[in-house]
Design a protein around this motif. Structure first.
Motif, PDB file in Angstrom:
ATOM      1  N   ASP A  83       0.825  -1.212   0.000  1.00  0.00           N
ATOM      2  CA  ASP A  83       0.000   0.000   0.000  1.00  0.00           C
ATOM      3  C   ASP A  83       0.860   1.262   0.000  1.00  0.00           C
ATOM      4  OD1 ASP A  83      -2.584  -0.903  -0.216  1.00  0.00           O
ATOM      5  OD2 ASP A  83      -2.936  -1.021   1.947  1.00  0.00           O
ATOM      6  N   ASP A  92       0.060   3.512  -3.039  1.00  0.00           N
ATOM      7  CA  ASP A  92      -0.641   4.754  -2.678  1.00  0.00           C
ATOM      8  C   ASP A  92       0.140   5.981  -3.124  1.00  0.00           C
ATOM      9  OD1 ASP A  92      -2.657   3.287  -1.590  1.00  0.00           O
ATOM     10  OD2 ASP A  92      -2.271   3.849   0.495  1.00  0.00           O
ATOM     11  N   ASP A 103      -1.431   8.757  -5.483  1.00  0.00           N
ATOM     12  CA  ASP A 103      -1.476  10.172  -5.092  1.00  0.00           C
ATOM     13  C   ASP A 103      -0.876  11.059  -6.173  1.00  0.00           C
ATOM     14  OD1 ASP A 103      -2.664   9.484  -2.720  1.00  0.00           O
ATOM     15  OD2 ASP A 103      -0.831   9.605  -1.520  1.00  0.00           O
ATOM     16  N   LYS A 148      -7.838   7.939  -6.281  1.00  0.00           N
ATOM     17  CA  LYS A 148      -8.118   8.121  -4.858  1.00  0.00           C
ATOM     18  C   LYS A 148      -8.965   6.971  -4.310  1.00  0.00           C
ATOM     19  CE  LYS A 148      -9.949  11.502  -1.557  1.00  0.00           C
ATOM     20  NZ  LYS A 148     -10.577  12.840  -1.403  1.00  0.00           N
ATOM     21  N   ARG A 158      -6.953   3.887  -3.140  1.00  0.00           N
ATOM     22  CA  ARG A 158      -5.976   3.972  -2.050  1.00  0.00           C
ATOM     23  C   ARG A 158      -6.310   2.957  -0.957  1.00  0.00           C
ATOM     24  NH1 ARG A 158      -4.687   7.315   1.190  1.00  0.00           N
ATOM     25  NH2 ARG A 158      -2.459   7.730   0.907  1.00  0.00           N
ATOM     26  N   GLY A 159      -5.264   2.296  -0.451  1.00  0.00           N
ATOM     27  CA  GLY A 159      -5.447   1.380   0.669  1.00  0.00           C
ATOM     28  C   GLY A 159      -6.105   0.060   0.331  1.00  0.00           C
ATOM     29  N   ASP A 213      -0.154   4.306   7.278  1.00  0.00           N
ATOM     30  CA  ASP A 213      -0.933   5.500   6.936  1.00  0.00           C
ATOM     31  C   ASP A 213      -1.987   5.727   8.024  1.00  0.00           C
ATOM     32  OD1 ASP A 213      -2.674   7.432   5.862  1.00  0.00           O
ATOM     33  OD2 ASP A 213      -2.284   6.759   3.808  1.00  0.00           O
TER      34      ASP A 213
END
Length: 372
Positions: free
Chosen positions: A208, A212, A216, A224, A227-228, A273
């Protein structure tokens, strides 16, 4: 034991602690975790030992004796770390006995500077197993290209292995093949397959972190939304591969001879994060026959507020594959990412090892007998 950790264990996830120090052993804190937090195994790495030794807590007498003998830094390091692992193995020996050798395991890593040298890795694995001399030790070997034949050779000699630094699904399949080949060679030698164990450490959070960063940089809404999601998807697909291999005729033939499955181990499970739940890489990777090794902060987070609702892996494969496909559609190459992470992983382990050597050298100099 908390409800979340109880449920996690009931779902077939073995809880291991990703930390070790002499003070944790001598104070009884490690033993307490077996009861209070359902911990049934321990993993170590150079960074963990560097932190412990540089703190100096509990190591002074041994380091002074080693300095008095004027041993090399490398020898001192091996004597210190194998002593800790041996003592931790003794603490976890009851778990090892109760589970028939499945758990109660403590891992120690080969010198990461040997990650691209097959023969040296094999020799180092044999030496570590001899030094620790406990049936519940696991020797950690990185899943590099050179590490694969070393895994096979080590397993073939009856030494149990923790395969570390796995990031890609392709490499994971190669690791499983290396394990099965090692078992087949061990069987041909007449070794008892039931005494050989292995886990395959599939790294999670770093996936990640890297993906990520790339999402970004794209900055789109679609990016977006992804993400994750990559790390969990990747690990879930690894479990699918595990199911396929353990369902194969090849594995069934070994199983009939008493062989143990090489369990997937979720490593690097500390969430980096702060935007994500701090239990993400535990609660989203619940599946039977797995191991989750957690830094203490993650272990305590799960104990405090983790929500374990059952298996969160099976039935997710199509969705997980879609995540990786969507990343490719955005121009984020899975192969490029996992290759980079493997290279960086070896470099980080080597750097941590060098730091560990530096800390050990500093302690040897500090505690050496004064001349005159």
């Amino acid at each position: 034991m908390t409800d979340a950790l109880t449920r996690l264990s009931q779902e077939g996830v073995a809880i291991w602690l990703d930390d070790l120090s002499r003070r944790r052993i001598s104070s009884g804190a490690l033993g307490e975790l077996l009861d209070a937090r359902s911990v049934v195994g321990v993993t170590t790495n150079p960074a963990i030992f560097q932190k412990a030794i540089s703190a100096g807590d509990g190591y002074e007498r041994q380091v002074h004796e080693l300095a008095t003998r004027r041993v090399t830094v490398e020898e001192a390091l091996r004597m210190i770390t194998t002593a800790d692992v041996r003592d931790a193995c003794d603490v976890l020996r009851p778990v090892y006995e109760e589970t028939g050798g499945l758990d109660g395991r403590v891992s120690i890593e080969v010198d990461p500077r040997l990650a691209h040298d097959t023969e040296a890795t094999i020799a180092e694995a044999k030496q570590l197993a001899w030094l620790v001399e406990r049936p519940n030790v696991l020797i950690k070997i990185p899943a590099t290209r050179a590490g694969l034949p070393a895994i096979t050779a080590t397993i073939a000699q009856g030494i149990s292995v923790n395969v570390t630094l796995i990031f890609s699904l392709e490499r994971y399949r190669e690791v499983m093949d290396a394990y099965l080949t090692g078992l087949e060679q061990a069987a041909a030698k007449g070794l008892d397959l039931g005494r050989i164990h292995s886990v395959a450490s599939f790294f999670v959070s770093r996936v990640d972190t890297e993906i990520d960063k790339r999402l970004d940089s794209l900055g789109t809404g679609q990016a977006k939304a992804l993400r994750g999601k990559a790390a969990v998807a990747n690990a879930r697909l690894a479990y699918q591969a595990f199911e396929e291999v353990t369902g194969s005729d090849r594995w069934q033939a070994l199983s009939a001879q008493g062989a143990n499955a090489q369990r997937p181990l979720w490593a690097s499970t500390g969430v980096k994060d702060p935007a994500y739940p701090d239990t993400l890489y535990v609660t989203e990777l619940v599946a039977p026959g797995t191991v989750n090794t957690m830094p203490e902060a993650t272990l305590e987070a799960v104990a405090d507020h983790g929500e374990v609702t059952g298996d969160t892996v099976k039935g997710t494969y199509e969705e997980s594959r879609r995540v990786l496909d969507d990343l490719e559609a955005l121009g984020i190459s899975y192969e490029e990412v996992v290759n980079l992470l493997e290279e960086e992983g070896v470099e980080k382990f080597e750097s941590a090892w060098n730091d560990l050597l530096g800390s050990t050298r500093a302690e040897l100099e500090r505690l050496a007998p004064k001349e005159g």
